[in-house]
Each structure stands twice: as structure tokens, then as C-alpha cells.
Design a protein around this motif. Sequence first.
Motif, PDB file in Angstrom:
ATOM      1  N   LEU A  27       0.820  -1.211   0.000  1.00 28.20           N
ATOM      2  CA  LEU A  27       0.000   0.000   0.000  1.00 28.20           C
ATOM      3  C   LEU A  27       0.851   1.258   0.000  1.00 28.20           C
ATOM      4  CD1 LEU A  27      -3.018  -0.722   2.369  1.00 28.20           C
ATOM      5  CD2 LEU A  27      -3.022  -0.408  -0.091  1.00 28.20           C
ATOM      6  N   ILE A  28       2.075   1.153   0.520  1.00 32.56           N
ATOM      7  CA  ILE A  28       2.958   2.319   0.533  1.00 32.56           C
ATOM      8  C   ILE A  28       3.225   2.783  -0.894  1.00 32.56           C
ATOM      9  CG2 ILE A  28       5.281   3.127   1.133  1.00 32.56           C
ATOM     10  CD1 ILE A  28       5.235   1.149   3.450  1.00 32.56           C
ATOM     11  N   ASP A  29       3.316   1.826  -1.816  1.00 31.10           N
ATOM     12  CA  ASP A  29       3.584   2.157  -3.218  1.00 31.10           C
ATOM     13  C   ASP A  29       2.334   2.648  -3.945  1.00 31.10           C
ATOM     14  OD1 ASP A  29       6.226   1.345  -2.892  1.00 31.10           O
ATOM     15  OD2 ASP A  29       5.721  -0.748  -3.346  1.00 31.10           O
ATOM     16  N   ARG A  30       1.181   2.031  -3.673  1.00 29.67           N
ATOM     17  CA  ARG A  30      -0.011   2.367  -4.452  1.00 29.67           C
ATOM     18  C   ARG A  30      -0.937   3.359  -3.762  1.00 29.67           C
ATOM     19  NH1 ARG A  30      -5.073  -0.068  -5.792  1.00 29.67           N
ATOM     20  NH2 ARG A  30      -5.740   1.931  -5.000  1.00 29.67           N
ATOM     21  N   GLY A  31      -0.727   3.604  -2.468  1.00 31.15           N
ATOM     22  CA  GLY A  31      -1.605   4.527  -1.762  1.00 31.15           C
ATOM     23  C   GLY A  31      -2.837   3.812  -1.230  1.00 31.15           C
ATOM     24  N   TYR A  32      -3.877   4.572  -0.934  1.00 28.62           N
ATOM     25  CA  TYR A  32      -5.076   4.036  -0.285  1.00 28.62           C
ATOM     26  C   TYR A  32      -5.824   3.064  -1.187  1.00 28.62           C
ATOM     27  CZ  TYR A  32      -9.761   3.999   1.789  1.00 28.62           C
ATOM     28  OH  TYR A  32     -10.964   3.620   2.320  1.00 28.62           O
ATOM     29  N   LEU A  33      -6.224   1.939  -0.622  1.00 24.81           N
ATOM     30  CA  LEU A  33      -7.063   0.969  -1.313  1.00 24.81           C
ATOM     31  C   LEU A  33      -8.370   0.847  -0.545  1.00 24.81           C
ATOM     32  CD1 LEU A  33      -7.521  -1.227  -3.471  1.00 24.81           C
ATOM     33  CD2 LEU A  33      -6.496  -2.868  -1.882  1.00 24.81           C
ATOM     34  N   ASP A  34      -9.471   1.147  -1.194  1.00 22.66           N
ATOM     35  CA  ASP A  34     -10.776   1.147  -0.543  1.00 22.66           C
ATOM     36  C   ASP A  34     -11.345  -0.271  -0.503  1.00 22.66           C
ATOM     37  OD1 ASP A  34     -13.242   1.656   0.496  1.00 22.66           O
ATOM     38  OD2 ASP A  34     -13.839   3.155  -0.990  1.00 22.66           O
ATOM     39  N   VAL A  35     -11.313  -0.885   0.671  1.00 20.77           N
ATOM     40  CA  VAL A  35     -11.925  -2.210   0.854  1.00 20.77           C
ATOM     41  C   VAL A  35     -13.043  -2.126   1.891  1.00 20.77           C
ATOM     42  CG1 VAL A  35      -9.878  -3.504   0.158  1.00 20.77           C
ATOM     43  CG2 VAL A  35     -10.164  -2.851   2.568  1.00 20.77           C
ATOM     44  N   GLY A  36     -13.513  -0.920   2.154  1.00 24.73           N
ATOM     45  CA  GLY A  36     -14.608  -0.724   3.098  1.00 24.73           C
ATOM     46  C   GLY A  36     -15.947  -0.736   2.401  1.00 24.73           C
ATOM     47  N   VAL A  37     -17.008  -0.536   3.176  1.00 26.70           N
ATOM     48  CA  VAL A  37     -18.349  -0.476   2.594  1.00 26.70           C
ATOM     49  C   VAL A  37     -19.289   0.208   3.581  1.00 26.70           C
ATOM     50  CG1 VAL A  37     -18.962  -2.785   3.466  1.00 26.70           C
ATOM     51  CG2 VAL A  37     -20.221  -1.814   1.525  1.00 26.70           C
ATOM     52  N   ARG A  38     -20.132   1.092   3.058  1.00 30.64           N
ATOM     53  CA  ARG A  38     -21.198   1.699   3.844  1.00 30.64           C
ATOM     54  C   ARG A  38     -22.466   0.874   3.636  1.00 30.64           C
ATOM     55  NH1 ARG A  38     -21.296   8.319   3.715  1.00 30.64           N
ATOM     56  NH2 ARG A  38     -19.179   8.673   4.482  1.00 30.64           N
ATOM     57  N   ALA A  39     -23.029   0.392   4.726  1.00 34.67           N
ATOM     58  CA  ALA A  39     -24.246  -0.417   4.634  1.00 34.67           C
ATOM     59  C   ALA A  39     -25.475   0.445   4.932  1.00 34.67           C
ATOM     60  CB  ALA A  39     -24.182  -1.584   5.605  1.00 34.67           C
ATOM     61  N   TYR A  40     -26.514   0.235   4.136  1.00 36.69           N
ATOM     62  CA  TYR A  40     -27.793   0.926   4.329  1.00 36.69           C
ATOM     63  C   TYR A  40     -28.922  -0.093   4.266  1.00 36.69           C
ATOM     64  CZ  TYR A  40     -25.344   5.341   3.267  1.00 36.69           C
ATOM     65  OH  TYR A  40     -24.497   6.423   3.280  1.00 36.69           O
ATOM     66  N   LYS A  41     -30.059   0.250   4.892  1.00 33.93           N
ATOM     67  CA  LYS A  41     -31.242  -0.598   4.830  1.00 33.93           C
ATOM     68  C   LYS A  41     -32.428   0.216   4.311  1.00 33.93           C
ATOM     69  CE  LYS A  41     -29.993  -3.954   8.390  1.00 33.93           C
ATOM     70  NZ  LYS A  41     -30.431  -4.675   9.618  1.00 33.93           N
ATOM     71  N   LEU A  42     -33.152  -0.384   3.383  1.00 37.94           N
ATOM     72  CA  LEU A  42     -34.356   0.257   2.858  1.00 37.94           C
ATOM     73  C   LEU A  42     -35.399   0.386   3.955  1.00 37.94           C
ATOM     74  CD1 LEU A  42     -35.883   1.239   0.253  1.00 37.94           C
ATOM     75  CD2 LEU A  42     -36.796  -1.089   0.119  1.00 37.94           C
ATOM     76  N   ALA A  43     -36.042   1.542   4.028  1.00 39.78           N
ATOM     77  CA  ALA A  43     -37.061   1.781   5.043  1.00 39.78           C
ATOM     78  C   ALA A  43     -38.085   2.770   4.512  1.00 39.78           C
ATOM     79  CB  ALA A  43     -36.423   2.324   6.322  1.00 39.78           C
ATOM     80  N   ASP A  44     -39.224   2.824   5.179  1.00 41.68           N
ATOM     81  CA  ASP A  44     -40.209   3.846   4.852  1.00 41.68           C
ATOM     82  C   ASP A  44     -39.648   5.206   5.266  1.00 41.68           C
ATOM     83  OD1 ASP A  44     -42.486   5.053   4.020  1.00 41.68           O
ATOM     84  OD2 ASP A  44     -43.837   4.048   5.420  1.00 41.68           O
ATOM     85  N   THR A  45     -40.185   6.255   4.685  1.00 42.71           N
ATOM     86  CA  THR A  45     -39.697   7.595   4.999  1.00 42.71           C
ATOM     87  C   THR A  45     -39.719   7.851   6.503  1.00 42.71           C
ATOM     88  OG1 THR A  45     -40.106   9.963   4.707  1.00 42.71           O
ATOM     89  CG2 THR A  45     -42.017   8.516   4.579  1.00 42.71           C
ATOM     90  N   ASN A  46     -38.746   8.606   6.975  1.00 45.27           N
ATOM     91  CA  ASN A  46     -38.687   8.975   8.389  1.00 45.27           C
ATOM     92  C   ASN A  46     -39.674  10.095   8.732  1.00 45.27           C
ATOM     93  OD1 ASN A  46     -36.349   7.310   9.302  1.00 45.27           O
ATOM     94  ND2 ASN A  46     -35.279   8.496   7.733  1.00 45.27           N
ATOM     95  N   PHE A  47     -40.293  10.697   7.709  1.00 44.33           N
ATOM     96  CA  PHE A  47     -41.180  11.839   7.916  1.00 44.33           C
ATOM     97  C   PHE A  47     -42.632  11.411   7.725  1.00 44.33           C
ATOM     98  CE2 PHE A  47     -37.077  13.525   6.877  1.00 44.33           C
ATOM     99  CZ  PHE A  47     -36.939  14.642   7.703  1.00 44.33           C
ATOM    100  N   SER A  48     -43.384  11.432   8.801  1.00 45.42           N
ATOM    101  CA  SER A  48     -44.769  10.976   8.731  1.00 45.42           C
ATOM    102  C   SER A  48     -45.598  11.834   7.782  1.00 45.42           C
ATOM    103  CB  SER A  48     -45.401  10.982  10.127  1.00 45.42           C
ATOM    104  OG  SER A  48     -45.277  12.259  10.737  1.00 45.42           O
ATOM    105  N   LYS A  49     -45.234  13.103   7.603  1.00 46.90           N
ATOM    106  CA  LYS A  49     -45.998  13.989   6.714  1.00 46.90           C
ATOM    107  C   LYS A  49     -45.860  13.584   5.249  1.00 46.90           C
ATOM    108  CE  LYS A  49     -42.210  17.388   6.462  1.00 46.90           C
ATOM    109  NZ  LYS A  49     -41.833  18.781   6.776  1.00 46.90           N
TER     110      LYS A  49
END
Length: 662
Positions: free
Chosen positions: A512-534
Motif C-alpha cells: 500500500l505504501i507504493d499504491r496509496g489508499y485501497l478502498d476495501v470498506g463499505v457503507r451499509a444501508y437498509k431500505l425503510a419507509d420515509t422517516n417523515f410521517s408527513k
Amino acid sequence: MSDDIHDTPSTTPNFQTELAAKLAELMPEAITDGKIDVVKLQELLAIDAAEGNERFGLFWPGKKRALRAAQEPTSATLRPDFNNSKNWESTANVFIEGDNLEALKILQKRYHNSVKLIYIDPPYNTGKDFVYPDNYSEGLGTYLEWTRQVSEEGKKLSTNADTEGRYHSNWLNMMYPRLKLARNLLTDDGVIFISIDDHEYDNLKKLSDAVFGEANYLNTFVWVSNLKGRQISASGAAGTKEYILCYARRADEAGEFRASGSKLKSLMPTVYKGFNYTAQTDERGPYVLKNELYNTNSAFNEVTRPNLVFDIYFDASTGEVKTEPVSEVHVHPGFEKIPPKKNNNGTNKYHAFRWSTRKVLAETYDLAFVESPSGWKVFTKVRDVDSAALKDVVMDITTNEGAADIGKLGLDAKWFDYPKPVNLIKLLVESATESDSLVLDFFAGSGTTAHAVMQLNAEDGGNRRFIQVQLPEPLGDDHPATSVGHETIADVSLARIHAAGEAVLKSLDGQLIDRGYLDVGVRAYKLADTNFSKWRVTSEIDVDALQQHLLDLRDSSSSDDATADDLLVEILLKQGYSLSEKITTTVIGGVELRAVHDADGDVAVLAYLDEHTKPTLEQLRAIVDTQPTRMIILEDAFQGDDELKTNLAQLAKSKNVELWTA
């Protein structure tokens, strides 16, 4: 004041409305009383409009409803799942647990025309695959209903068996709206690859022709996935292959699929031969010599291409090059004369060169002059040293490799049914993306696409990003992954992505010192109904329910269980921000805010998300004085104080800050 305050949209874009608006702009004559006059539209299109009721195309029961499913906006949102994410602060990779139809709608605003490559491995409709419920009255409701594993009639949901009355129609109804929405996300030079087998190949080809346009069909790759063959019926030959259909958003923009020639030969020696060239280097970089300058086709000669038949003179001591008309005379003393190659077709004297005299003189640096026993020869230098065009047949990569890929990660290969091999998807990604492209897979399944993207980045130094979408289909009590706490396919898909990231990182072993940052992470999300009742009210609810809803709004317009991060993600998505924005918490004037940073690290957005505490005018002034590009505040935070809201709008306008409410 309304001009100074922007309202956050409550739903994803309404494509029916947007399409009608575009037609009104292009052909105002076709609009009558605010509606499209279809008869007038046909008159305006004249000969370009189809006549009569007999039309060519793919039709099936439910097609119109499936189209409406794609066009219908949704108020659904995504909730951040920090516990199942990795490297949340730094990663640009995304995993979404949820129905892919709703997820694709949510992605429309921000990711329109942004995805370079889509790969999907949808259900093959073999009679054992789950096909999503055919209920379009409310897309999100269908998803939430399905996650409880019962239909609206309370019946247990099952597979799309071939005994069903609408076996093919059910499958087409699932695929049609999803492909329609997927097309919107592709860049102009973007492509989609779709895996399929014989069960639905014919229907998928016709459907894709309709969605993407016949002119944008690129290839049908034949993948010989099991050369031993498998007998899938009581008659006919044993099957050895699957297909990968490929379409472009715009075929004229897509370009040629190319990959490393040496990799292709190593991966598929049956298909790719040669590539045994010795690389050389000059002041412009590496190159190989493959072909001489003359055209090997004898049809190109002094008669058919007289401008490409000439003498070349070369000074071996200085490298100087000159050209002259063909002659028996040597006109440049001190130079080596290289006449055009003799033509042995019995009719003509010479072969034409592949380059003109102008190109020879202008690009001498891409010519190599080699002395041989028979005289001097001219070769063209190929700068793309290790590149080859992809062929539309894939061999030497088997289905067994997919299971082996899982095993190498220390996971149980039985977690997944027929996972695609990493090498197969990596081949497609390498040939059709740039180093920073965005890759989408909305039938994530075993997570192979994410693994392939991370692995390819590690190999070629790229920074490609991925978005994966997977339905949380229950695994069943006897599934081996349940013993380690996993309950759904989405769970095991994400677990595989985490394991793949660790393996890819480990494979670099300190590089990694030679190539720099390698992105092996992940942001997880879950589908849901809107948070706004209106935003949850639909036109279908009865009067009593509407009255109760209005009473509920007096207390709060957002869900009590929604966190500030939940609210912010929904607001940002509906305002057109990405799922990988850099977000921090900050305090200004004694109030806590969420800050969204731009690519340079500067604060672009400040959001006040506490509906229970009304800020003072001085606190709001302190926030505006920092001059973010945009400020977001919950409508309920004003607690009915219109004067405070008006004063904030004036403050924001004086500092050129966009003010948004939700």
C-alpha cells in the motif's frame, strides 16, 4: 418568503410528470387542457408514428402495470447501518439491503447518468427461483409485506414455479421496471451486462431491445461454464453454457472492450493465443513490434491506393526519414532506401503501405526500422503493449471457480447457490471501465461483483467504486449460514464483501505504501419507509385516516425512532447528494449540527436536525455567518414561530446561503 426557502422533495422523481413536461416543451401543440392529446401527437409525428393496432414487439399480461411501477415515485429512504459497515468515514463503496426496485428509484436523483458499468445476475426463472411479488399498488408496501414472508392475502410466498399460469409474465414483470430504471443510471458510454441461461434468454433479449434500443445491443457473450455438460431435461443435448447479454446506453459512445492480453491468455488459453511479444522501450515509453508497415492484403496496391505506394528513405545514423514517389533511382545519398513490398498477386507490382506519407513523416517516432538479411523493414510500434480486444466467448472459467473463491475467504461455499467466479466479473469490469468508474449490481447475491471490483483495484491501482443491492431473502432454518447468526441472503452477501476486502488487503502484503489508499470498506444501508410521517400520506387513504394523520402531525412530522443520521441521509438523498458524502458532527453557537463536506474538505452543508429544541435567532445567525453553501433545518424546529423562520430566511439570503427545510 417561499422563494427564499426550498422544500425538500417528499418522493423520488415522478418520471411520468417529467416525460409529459418534456413533450410539452418539444411539442406544445400536443397539449390540450393540460393533458397530452394523443391524436394530435400522432399527427405531429406523421410518418414516424406507427399505424393501426398491429405492432411488432414483446407483449405480456401485466406489462402496463410493470411500466407504471417504474414510473411511480416512492417516498422510501435508506437508513445507515453503522454496525454492519466498515471504514464508514473513508469508503465510497455502498451496500443496500432492500428491494432493488425501490433502491433504484432512490438512486435516480443523485446517480442519474453516473454508472459506467452495471452487472446483474437475476433469477434465471428455472422454476425454483424467487420472483418478486407482482403487486404494484405500493412498491414499498410490497417490499415490507414480503419481508414478513406473507402475501397481502396472508399466504406464504414461494418460488415462481413453471406450473404458475403466468410463469414467464411474472418474470418479465419483475425485470421490466428494474431495467427501465437501471438504464437511467448509465453514463452515455456506460454498459450493462446481464447473465442468463436458455430459460429466459429469448425474452430477455427482446425486453432489452425494447428498454435499451436494438441499436444499442453490443454482444451476447457465450460463457462455457461447464464443459462436462449437464442434462437439464429428459431430451436433447447436455447444456454447457450460459449467456451474458451486453447493451450500451449509447453504442456509439461505448468503445471497444479491451483487457490485458497476457491476463486473457493466462485466464483463457483456449480462446486467446499469441501475445508472445518482447517489449522494448524508447523515449515515449514501452512498445512492441507486431506488424510491418505494408498492408498484407494484396487488394490494396498502386491501383486501388496510389497515395499509399511510395519509397521510404531512412538515415540509420540520425534516424531521419524521408518519402518520395516510387522510382528505380536512389535519390537520397547516405539514406537507406525502402521500396514498397512487391505484390505477388500476378496483377499488381506493389503492396500499399498502411500509413500515408504525411503520417509517416509526422509520426516517425512510432516506426521501427529493422535491418534483415533481405534488406531493411519498417514496423509499426504498438504502444498499448499488453492490450487485446475481448472476444464474445468465455472459456476456461467454470462455475466451480465461484465456489472455490468463497472457500479461499474462509467461508462455507454452501452459503451460496452457484456464485459467479471473481475472474468472470473482473474480466468484464476491466474491459469496460476506467480506473475511477462506478459499478452497480442490484442483484448482488453472493457479492462477487464487489469482490471483483476490489480485487481489480488492487491489481491495477484503480479506484473503482461499487454499489450493491440485495433483497433480505430469508435463508431458511436449515441453511448453514444460520449457525453463525446470518438470517438472510443480504447478511451473507455483506459478510462475503467484508471477507473479500480483508483478503484483498492482505494480498498486497505491505504494498500500500507504493499504491496509496485501497478502498476495501463499505457503507451499509437498509431500505425503510420515509422517516417523515408527513410524507407517508397517499391519495388512497380514507378521510378518517387523513384526519388522524393530521392530528398526529401536531406532535411531530418525523419518526420518534429516527436518529439525526437517519433524517440527514434521507434529506440528502432527496436533495440529490450521494451515499458516500463525508459527514461530521460540529457545534456552532451552542447547537449540534451535521456538516457535509465537499471534495476539498470545506463545509458545503450544515443541517440542524433537532425538532424538539427551537434554536434562538442568535444561534441561527451564528450558523449562517459560517457561510455554508446550503443550510438545512427541520420545519418542526421552528415550532410554529413564523417570525423566526422569516428572519432566518432573510439572514440566509444576505449571506448567499441556500435555505432548505424538511
